[in-house]
Design a protein around this motif. Structure first.
Motif, mmCIF file in Angstrom:
data_model
loop_
_atom_site.group_PDB
_atom_site.id
_atom_site.type_symbol
_atom_site.label_atom_id
_atom_site.label_comp_id
_atom_site.label_asym_id
_atom_site.label_seq_id
_atom_site.Cartn_x
_atom_site.Cartn_y
_atom_site.Cartn_z
ATOM 1 N N LEU A 236 0.816 -1.203 0.000
ATOM 2 C CA LEU A 236 0.000 0.000 0.000
ATOM 3 C C LEU A 236 0.856 1.262 0.000
ATOM 4 O O LEU A 236 0.511 2.256 -0.638
ATOM 5 C CB LEU A 236 -0.934 -0.011 1.219
ATOM 6 C CG LEU A 236 -2.039 -1.080 1.205
ATOM 7 C CD1 LEU A 236 -2.809 -1.072 2.512
ATOM 8 C CD2 LEU A 236 -2.983 -0.860 0.022
ATOM 9 N N GLN A 237 1.987 1.222 0.711
ATOM 10 C CA GLN A 237 2.888 2.368 0.701
ATOM 11 C C GLN A 237 3.452 2.604 -0.694
ATOM 12 O O GLN A 237 3.550 3.760 -1.145
ATOM 13 C CB GLN A 237 4.020 2.159 1.707
ATOM 14 C CG GLN A 237 3.603 2.297 3.160
ATOM 15 C CD GLN A 237 4.737 2.012 4.124
ATOM 16 O OE1 GLN A 237 5.754 1.402 3.743
ATOM 17 N NE2 GLN A 237 4.588 2.434 5.370
ATOM 18 N N ALA A 238 3.820 1.520 -1.375
ATOM 19 C CA ALA A 238 4.351 1.660 -2.738
ATOM 20 C C ALA A 238 3.291 2.210 -3.685
ATOM 21 O O ALA A 238 3.574 3.095 -4.509
ATOM 22 C CB ALA A 238 4.864 0.307 -3.228
ATOM 23 N N LEU A 239 2.067 1.722 -3.577
ATOM 24 C CA LEU A 239 0.995 2.221 -4.430
ATOM 25 C C LEU A 239 0.691 3.688 -4.130
ATOM 26 O O LEU A 239 0.420 4.471 -5.053
ATOM 27 C CB LEU A 239 -0.261 1.368 -4.235
ATOM 28 C CG LEU A 239 -0.181 -0.087 -4.722
ATOM 29 C CD1 LEU A 239 -1.477 -0.820 -4.419
ATOM 30 C CD2 LEU A 239 0.127 -0.140 -6.210
ATOM 31 N N ALA A 240 0.719 4.057 -2.855
ATOM 32 C CA ALA A 240 0.463 5.451 -2.494
ATOM 33 C C ALA A 240 1.532 6.377 -3.062
ATOM 34 O O ALA A 240 1.227 7.472 -3.561
ATOM 35 C CB ALA A 240 0.400 5.588 -0.971
#
Length: 248
Positions: A236-240
């Motif tokens: 999720l951090q990478a997608l954000a």
């Protein structure tokens, strides 16, 4: 949804992502199953540790730390092996999912290894008469803990991206060499820890062996549950970050 499926890479070029609804819904179910199994086995192991297994004749109640110390040490070393394997594969196939798994393994593994060192000190004080001795296994475990911390600091400094992932992979591969050293150190050098025997049961009574096995299963399930959460957080951090880059 189209924006989530077309995210820019490190050079700002859009990258197609395949994120099916079925794949996204799988993780909550896995977390639910692992969470339920973890709760059951942890409850059972706690009951067995404090009520089922007999009190050690020499070490007394302090020996019960053994049932927490050994499983946390096991998953602490297992996590670094996972970190190293992900690093090796990443060097040949730069898949960001391997990097997410490696970072999750480092963050979760350092927690369990920290607990291992703390429990070892609490056990060592009444038995050895000191909070810390420079025993070969203790020293090797402390080195592995520093490798964990070094990996996390490096990844935090370099940030996401292929360069940081490759540098972290090298640290993971080098650090994994310490894992067999930790296990064999009691046979190679004289220290406070007993030598590793071919028979892992040693002189433990049957109740203690069963309790240890249940505790190992419980802590391993807890580790797997935490790994799923940490991996999802990395994803999720990478997608954000990629969504932020596409907006900018």
């Amino acid at each position: 949804m189209a924006l989530a499926n077309q995210l820019p890479d490190a050079k700002g070029q859009p990258v197609q992502r395949r994120q099916s609804a079925q794949g996204q819904s799988r993780w909550p179910l896995v977390s639910l199953i692992l969470g339920g199994l973890t709760a059951i086995t942890l409850s059972l192991s706690l009951w067995m540790i404090f009520f089922y297994t007999p009190v050690d004749a020499l070490q007394g109640v302090t020996q019960r730390i053994f049932y927490f110390h050994v499983p946390t040490a096991w998953v602490g070393m297992l996590s670094f092996i996972i970190l190293a394997v992900c690093g090796i594969i990443y060097l040949f196939k730069a898949d960001e999912r391997l990097d997410w798994l490696a970072r999750a393994a480092a963050e979760v593994g350092v927690v369990f290894l920290t607990i291992t060192l703390i429990l070892g000190s609490l056990w060592g004080k009444p038995i050895w008469g000191a909070w810390w001795v420079w025993d070969a296994r203790l020293t090797a475990t402390l080195i592995l803990w520093f490798m964990y911390v070094g990996y996390i600091m490096l990844r935090s400094y370099m940030g996401p991206g292929s360069e940081g992932a490759r540098a972290g992979a090298v640290i993971g591969i080098i650090g994994a060499i310490d894992v067999p050293i930790i296990y064999l150190s009691v046979n190679w050098w004289r220290g406070q820890h007993p030598a590793a025997q071919l028979n892992p049961k040693g002189d433990l009574p049957p109740q203690a062996v069963i309790t240890l096995l249940v505790a190992l299963v419980a802590i391993t399930l807890l580790y797997a549950f935490m790994m799923v959460q940490a991996y999802q957080l990395q994803r999720l951090q990478a997608l954000a970050q990629q969504l932020r880059a596409s907006v900018e």
